[in-house]
Design an enzyme around this catalytic site. Structure first.
Site, PDB file in Angstrom:
ATOM      1  CE  LYS A   1      -3.696  -2.052   1.763  1.00 22.83           C
ATOM      2  NZ  LYS A   1      -5.025  -2.003   3.421  1.00 22.83           N
TER       3      LYS A   1
ATOM      4  CE1 TYR B   1      -9.228  -2.770   0.290  1.00 22.99           C
ATOM      5  CE2 TYR B   1      -8.472  -1.469  -0.915  1.00 22.99           C
ATOM      6  CZ  TYR B   1      -8.271  -2.343  -0.208  1.00 22.99           C
ATOM      7  OH  TYR B   1      -7.320  -2.498   0.385  1.00 22.99           O
TER       8      TYR B   1
ATOM      9  CG  ASN C   1      -3.500  -2.442   6.413  1.00 25.78           C
ATOM     10  OD1 ASN C   1      -3.568  -2.193   6.076  1.00 25.78           O
ATOM     11  ND2 ASN C   1      -4.621  -3.631   7.345  1.00 25.78           N
TER      12      ASN C   1
ATOM     13  CG  HIS D   1      -5.576  -6.148   0.198  1.00 20.58           C
ATOM     14  ND1 HIS D   1      -6.654  -6.068   0.027  1.00 20.58           N
ATOM     15  CD2 HIS D   1      -5.769  -6.694  -1.026  1.00 20.58           C
ATOM     16  CE1 HIS D   1      -7.384  -7.394   0.168  1.00 20.58           C
ATOM     17  NE2 HIS D   1      -7.102  -7.704  -1.172  1.00 20.58           N
TER      18      HIS D   1
ATOM     19  CD  GLU E   1      -8.656  -9.495  -3.859  1.00 19.20           C
ATOM     20  OE1 GLU E   1      -7.442  -9.647  -3.942  1.00 19.20           O
ATOM     21  OE2 GLU E   1      -9.659  -8.731  -3.524  1.00 19.20           O
TER      22      GLU E   1
HETATM   23  P1  CMP Z   1      -7.367  -4.461   3.482  1.00 16.70           P
HETATM   24  O1  CMP Z   1      -7.118  -5.919   4.075  1.00 16.70           O
HETATM   25  O2  CMP Z   1      -7.036  -3.677   2.349  1.00 16.70           O
HETATM   26  O3  CMP Z   1      -9.249  -4.716   3.173  1.00 16.70           O
HETATM   27  C1  CMP Z   1      -9.765  -3.920   3.801  1.00 16.70           C
HETATM   28  C2  CMP Z   1      -9.218  -2.760   4.464  1.00 16.70           C
HETATM   29  O4  CMP Z   1      -9.954  -1.836   5.062  1.00 16.70           O
HETATM   30  C3  CMP Z   1      -8.197  -3.116   5.224  1.00 16.70           C
HETATM   31  O5  CMP Z   1      -7.051  -3.737   5.046  1.00 16.70           O
HETATM   32  C4  CMP Z   1      -8.117  -2.005   6.265  1.00 16.70           C
HETATM   33  O6  CMP Z   1      -6.800  -1.516   6.014  1.00 16.70           O
HETATM   34  C5  CMP Z   1      -8.964  -0.934   6.353  1.00 16.70           C
HETATM   35  N1  CMP Z   1     -10.322  -0.944   7.029  1.00 16.70           N
HETATM   36  C6  CMP Z   1     -10.045   0.080   8.540  1.00 16.70           C
HETATM   37  N2  CMP Z   1     -11.068  -0.222   9.354  1.00 16.70           N
HETATM   38  C7  CMP Z   1     -11.442  -1.208   9.116  1.00 16.70           C
HETATM   39  C8  CMP Z   1     -11.735  -2.129   9.708  1.00 16.70           C
HETATM   40  N3  CMP Z   1     -13.394  -1.225  11.056  1.00 16.70           N
HETATM   41  N4  CMP Z   1     -12.092  -3.476   9.614  1.00 16.70           N
HETATM   42  C9  CMP Z   1     -11.606  -3.846   8.590  1.00 16.70           C
HETATM   43  N5  CMP Z   1     -10.444  -3.023   7.739  1.00 16.70           N
HETATM   44  C10 CMP Z   1     -11.370  -2.101   8.076  1.00 16.70           C
END
Ligand code: CMP
Length: 135
Positions: A11, A51, A114, A117, A128
């Site tokens: 990311k 998303y 974070n 993904h 994906e």
């Molecule tokens: P990712 O695995 O990219 O999938 C969706 C993203 O939404 C997740 O990582 C997080 O970075 C973001 N996100 C933010 N808030 C939440 C939440 N409460 N639960 C899950 N994903 C979240």
């Protein structure tokens, strides 16, 4: 166990922090093989579509804004049980909950930033991977 393919996104936060190589090294050391890779800047439309499953969630707009805030590195990773294996290597979605030595524990700042993904199922991995590597 079967050989699978899964999608990885490094990311914008991890790209900005110069952690592309560190993250790829963890993938490779764990046994995952990079089968395709590219660096790109997502458009708002692409991020919204990618998303779309989260579009009713309160974090959707900020997630899309974050994902277009800079370039990302997308890869197809292959290996034994790759979907679950990759998720183990990434660690929990929230870096605060991520196990020691996982990518999100090492390089993620918080649940929004974070670092990586990964596909959450074999079915979504196919969708994906096709999203970014249809050709
Ligand atoms: P990712 O695995 O990219 O999938 C969706 C993203 O939404 C997740 O990582 C997080 O970075 C973001 N996100 C933010 N808030 C939440 C939440 N409460 N639960 C899950 N994903 C979240």
């Amino acid at each position: 166990m079967a050989i699978e393919q899964t999608l990885s996104i490094i990311k914008p936060d991890a790209v900005r922090d110069n952690n592309i190589g560190n993250i790829l090294a963890i993938f490779e050391k764990s046994g995952l093989v990079v089968k395709g890779m590219k660096m790109l800047q997502l458009t708002q439309e692409q991020a919204q579509e990618f998303y779309a499953v989260h579009q009713e969630r309160p974090f959707y707009n900020s997630l899309v804004a974050f994902m277009i805030s800079g370039p990302v590195v997308v890869s197809i990773l292959e290996g034994e049980n790759a979907v679950l294996h990759h998720r183990d290597v990434m660690g929990a979605t929230n870096p605060e909950d991520a196990a020691e030595g996982t990518i999100r524990q090492l390089y993620g700042a918080n649940i929004d930033n974070n670092a990586v993904h990964g596909s959450d199922s074999l079915e979504n991995a196919k969708i994906e991977c096709d999203f970014f590597f249809a050709e």
